[in-house]
Design a protein around this motif. Structure first.
Motif, PDB file in Angstrom:
ATOM      1  N   MET A  50       2.191   2.255   0.821  1.00 54.62           N
ATOM      2  CA  MET A  50       3.004   3.260   1.504  1.00 54.62           C
ATOM      3  C   MET A  50       2.471   4.643   1.182  1.00 54.62           C
ATOM      4  O   MET A  50       2.110   4.926   0.044  1.00 54.62           O
ATOM      5  N   SER A  51       2.400   5.528   2.214  1.00 54.46           N
ATOM      6  CA  SER A  51       1.948   6.890   1.982  1.00 54.46           C
ATOM      7  C   SER A  51       3.020   7.672   1.230  1.00 54.46           C
ATOM      8  O   SER A  51       4.211   7.343   1.288  1.00 54.46           O
ATOM      9  N   ASP A  52       2.585   8.709   0.540  1.00 53.90           N
ATOM     10  CA  ASP A  52       3.528   9.513  -0.242  1.00 53.90           C
ATOM     11  C   ASP A  52       4.608  10.142   0.637  1.00 53.90           C
ATOM     12  O   ASP A  52       5.745  10.331   0.187  1.00 53.90           O
ATOM     13  N   ASP A  53       4.266  10.450   1.896  1.00 54.99           N
ATOM     14  CA  ASP A  53       5.258  11.064   2.780  1.00 54.99           C
ATOM     15  C   ASP A  53       6.118  10.040   3.512  1.00 54.99           C
ATOM     16  O   ASP A  53       7.010  10.413   4.277  1.00 54.99           O
ATOM     17  N   GLY A  54       5.850   8.738   3.305  1.00 55.98           N
ATOM     18  CA  GLY A  54       6.647   7.698   3.929  1.00 55.98           C
ATOM     19  C   GLY A  54       6.360   7.454   5.396  1.00 55.98           C
ATOM     20  O   GLY A  54       7.007   6.614   6.028  1.00 55.98           O
ATOM     21  N   GLY A  91       2.633   3.002  11.472  1.00 53.78           N
ATOM     22  CA  GLY A  91       2.751   4.429  11.724  1.00 53.78           C
ATOM     23  C   GLY A  91       2.004   4.770  13.000  1.00 53.78           C
ATOM     24  O   GLY A  91       1.497   3.891  13.708  1.00 53.78           O
ATOM     25  N   ARG A  92       1.925   6.044  13.323  1.00 54.74           N
ATOM     26  CA  ARG A  92       1.252   6.462  14.555  1.00 54.74           C
ATOM     27  C   ARG A  92      -0.187   5.953  14.570  1.00 54.74           C
ATOM     28  O   ARG A  92      -0.944   6.151  13.633  1.00 54.74           O
ATOM     29  N   ASP A 132      -8.792   5.505   3.746  1.00 52.69           N
ATOM     30  CA  ASP A 132      -9.700   6.333   4.544  1.00 52.69           C
ATOM     31  C   ASP A 132     -10.230   5.460   5.681  1.00 52.69           C
ATOM     32  O   ASP A 132     -11.165   4.679   5.504  1.00 52.69           O
ATOM     33  N   LEU A 133      -9.614   5.577   6.857  1.00 52.96           N
ATOM     34  CA  LEU A 133      -9.959   4.741   8.001  1.00 52.96           C
ATOM     35  C   LEU A 133     -10.453   5.590   9.165  1.00 52.96           C
ATOM     36  O   LEU A 133     -10.241   6.804   9.212  1.00 52.96           O
ATOM     37  N   ASN A 134     -11.087   4.934  10.124  1.00 52.41           N
ATOM     38  CA  ASN A 134     -11.701   5.620  11.266  1.00 52.41           C
ATOM     39  C   ASN A 134     -10.698   5.875  12.388  1.00 52.41           C
ATOM     40  O   ASN A 134     -11.020   5.735  13.568  1.00 52.41           O
ATOM     41  N   ARG A 135      -9.484   6.251  12.029  1.00 53.53           N
ATOM     42  CA  ARG A 135      -8.472   6.578  13.021  1.00 53.53           C
ATOM     43  C   ARG A 135      -7.919   7.962  12.725  1.00 53.53           C
ATOM     44  O   ARG A 135      -7.791   8.346  11.546  1.00 53.53           O
ATOM     45  N   PRO A 136      -7.584   8.736  13.747  1.00 51.43           N
ATOM     46  CA  PRO A 136      -7.043  10.083  13.504  1.00 51.43           C
ATOM     47  C   PRO A 136      -5.801  10.034  12.621  1.00 51.43           C
ATOM     48  O   PRO A 136      -4.873   9.265  12.875  1.00 51.43           O
ATOM     49  N   GLY A 137      -5.805  10.832  11.564  1.00 55.74           N
ATOM     50  CA  GLY A 137      -4.659  10.892  10.662  1.00 55.74           C
ATOM     51  C   GLY A 137      -4.589   9.780   9.643  1.00 55.74           C
ATOM     52  O   GLY A 137      -3.653   9.739   8.836  1.00 55.74           O
ATOM     53  N   TRP A 138      -5.611   8.891   9.627  1.00 54.89           N
ATOM     54  CA  TRP A 138      -5.542   7.752   8.712  1.00 54.89           C
ATOM     55  C   TRP A 138      -6.396   7.970   7.469  1.00 54.89           C
ATOM     56  O   TRP A 138      -7.214   7.141   7.087  1.00 54.89           O
ATOM     57  N   ARG A 139      -6.160   9.118   6.852  1.00 56.18           N
ATOM     58  CA  ARG A 139      -6.720   9.398   5.522  1.00 56.18           C
ATOM     59  C   ARG A 139      -5.561   9.901   4.680  1.00 56.18           C
ATOM     60  O   ARG A 139      -5.071  11.006   4.891  1.00 56.18           O
ATOM     61  N   TRP A 140      -5.099   9.064   3.764  1.00 57.57           N
ATOM     62  CA  TRP A 140      -3.900   9.420   3.003  1.00 57.57           C
ATOM     63  C   TRP A 140      -3.887   8.714   1.657  1.00 57.57           C
ATOM     64  O   TRP A 140      -4.680   7.807   1.402  1.00 57.57           O
ATOM     65  N   SER A 141      -2.982   9.148   0.799  1.00 55.66           N
ATOM     66  CA  SER A 141      -2.790   8.517  -0.501  1.00 55.66           C
ATOM     67  C   SER A 141      -1.326   8.157  -0.663  1.00 55.66           C
ATOM     68  O   SER A 141      -0.455   8.684   0.032  1.00 55.66           O
ATOM     69  N   GLY A 142      -1.062   7.238  -1.586  1.00 59.29           N
ATOM     70  CA  GLY A 142       0.307   6.802  -1.807  1.00 59.29           C
ATOM     71  C   GLY A 142       0.380   5.831  -2.960  1.00 59.29           C
ATOM     72  O   GLY A 142      -0.456   5.843  -3.859  1.00 59.29           O
ATOM     73  N   HIS A 143       1.398   4.979  -2.926  1.00 59.87           N
ATOM     74  CA  HIS A 143       1.529   3.979  -3.990  1.00 59.87           C
ATOM     75  C   HIS A 143       1.433   2.590  -3.385  1.00 59.87           C
ATOM     76  O   HIS A 143       1.781   2.357  -2.219  1.00 59.87           O
TER      77      HIS A 143
END
Length: 290
Positions: free
Chosen positions: A1-5, A43-44, A132-143
């Motif tokens: 899950m991303s930190d922003d949910g 997610g989107r 880190d994926l090849n989709r727009p907005g799909w670079r994120w961190s979380g737990h």
């Protein structure tokens, strides 16, 4: 899950692809001939990837598992997952790297049946994740979280229904595993994990049901008395299986974690397999570039 949910990802590496219709139609006699790395993003721009592959696509060692173009391997204390898959039904490429860094490794193994035919191991109950994926907005961190399951019989042979949930807590995580076995007995496992991977069995909070999804799979989890769990993010809704993010209260702490419900009475129905074959293509052949 991303930190922003807002985003989430699940990755399951199968040797003997449990939910593959091709494995079932084969009689499940040769698990290494039905291998798969299932990747689902939520997610989107979310995508679903699950290609059933033959034994030619499998290579493994003590620290590395490769299934066709995707792989998992340990680099020191980090699990590195490189994926290069095609989504269904639109055949869009999903590629990139996911890095999971456990804060500790748990030694716990839980037999789910008396004879040990099914075993659950929560390997890393608490972890950081980088996506880190090849989709727009799909670079994120979380737990994140890492576990493994092992079985010598089909799930539907020994279970009719189960639920599982993993929820972050102020000092680690809590996990609940409840199942109804075919012999009428019930499994109830409640574990509390420290950030270092330490574990202890605890008295589970009461069961509480919450709203059924579109396919009407029954859903329930553990929750402090006087509270009611609720879905806060839809993830995967299938005729026999549901995955979502659930908000619940454990020991007075409000938390949101991943929850799964599995109806194995529905799964063993023959009507389901042709439906699954549409979402799980079979690619028996593979040639390694090296």
């Amino acid at each position: 899950m991303s930190d922003d949910g807002e985003r989430a990802i699940s990755i399951i590496a199968f040797i003997g692809s449990v939910f593959s219709p091709w494995y079932r139609w084969s009689g499940r006699r040769d698990p290494e001939n039905n291998v798969c790395i299932n990747v689902v993003t939520y997610g989107r721009g979310g995508r679903w990837c699950m290609t059933d592959r033959g034994r030619a696509a499998l290579r493994q060692s003590a620290e590395r598992l490769e299934v066709g173009p995707s792989s998992l391997h340990w680099e020191g204390d980090r699990l590195v997952i490189d994926i290069d898959e095609l989504s269904t039904p639109h055949a869009q490429r999903l590629a990139g790297r996911i890095t999971l860094t456990p804060s500790g490794i748990s030694p716990v193994e839980v037999p789910l049946t008396a004879d040990g035919a099914h075993v659950w191991r929560p390997v890393a109950p608490v972890a950081d994740i980088e996506v880190d994926l090849n989709r727009p907005g799909w670079r994120w961190s979380g737990h994140g979280y890492l576990d493994s399951n092992f079985g010598t019989r089909a799930l539907e042979a020994d279970f009719s229904y189960w639920t599982w949930g993993r929820f972050p807590t102020p000092d680690g995580a809590a996990a609940f595993y409840d199942a109804v076995r075919r012999d009428g007995s019930e499994l109830s496992v409640a574990l509390r994990f420290g950030a270092d991977g330490s574990a202890e069995a605890v008295e589970p909070p009461p069961k509480a049901s919450f709203r059924r999804p579109g396919w009407m799979v029954r859903r329930e989890t553990r929750c402090d008395a006087g509270h009611r769990p609720r879905q806060v993010k839809a993830m995967l809704d299938a005729p026999f299986y549901n995955r979502c993010i659930v908000e619940t209260v454990i020991d007075g702490h409000r938390t949101a974690g991943v929850h799964e419900s599995l109806d194995l009475d529905r799964f063993r129905g023959p009507w389901l397999m042709p439906m699954l074959a549409v979402r799980v293509p079979r690619r028996a052949g593979w040639r390694w570039p090296d």
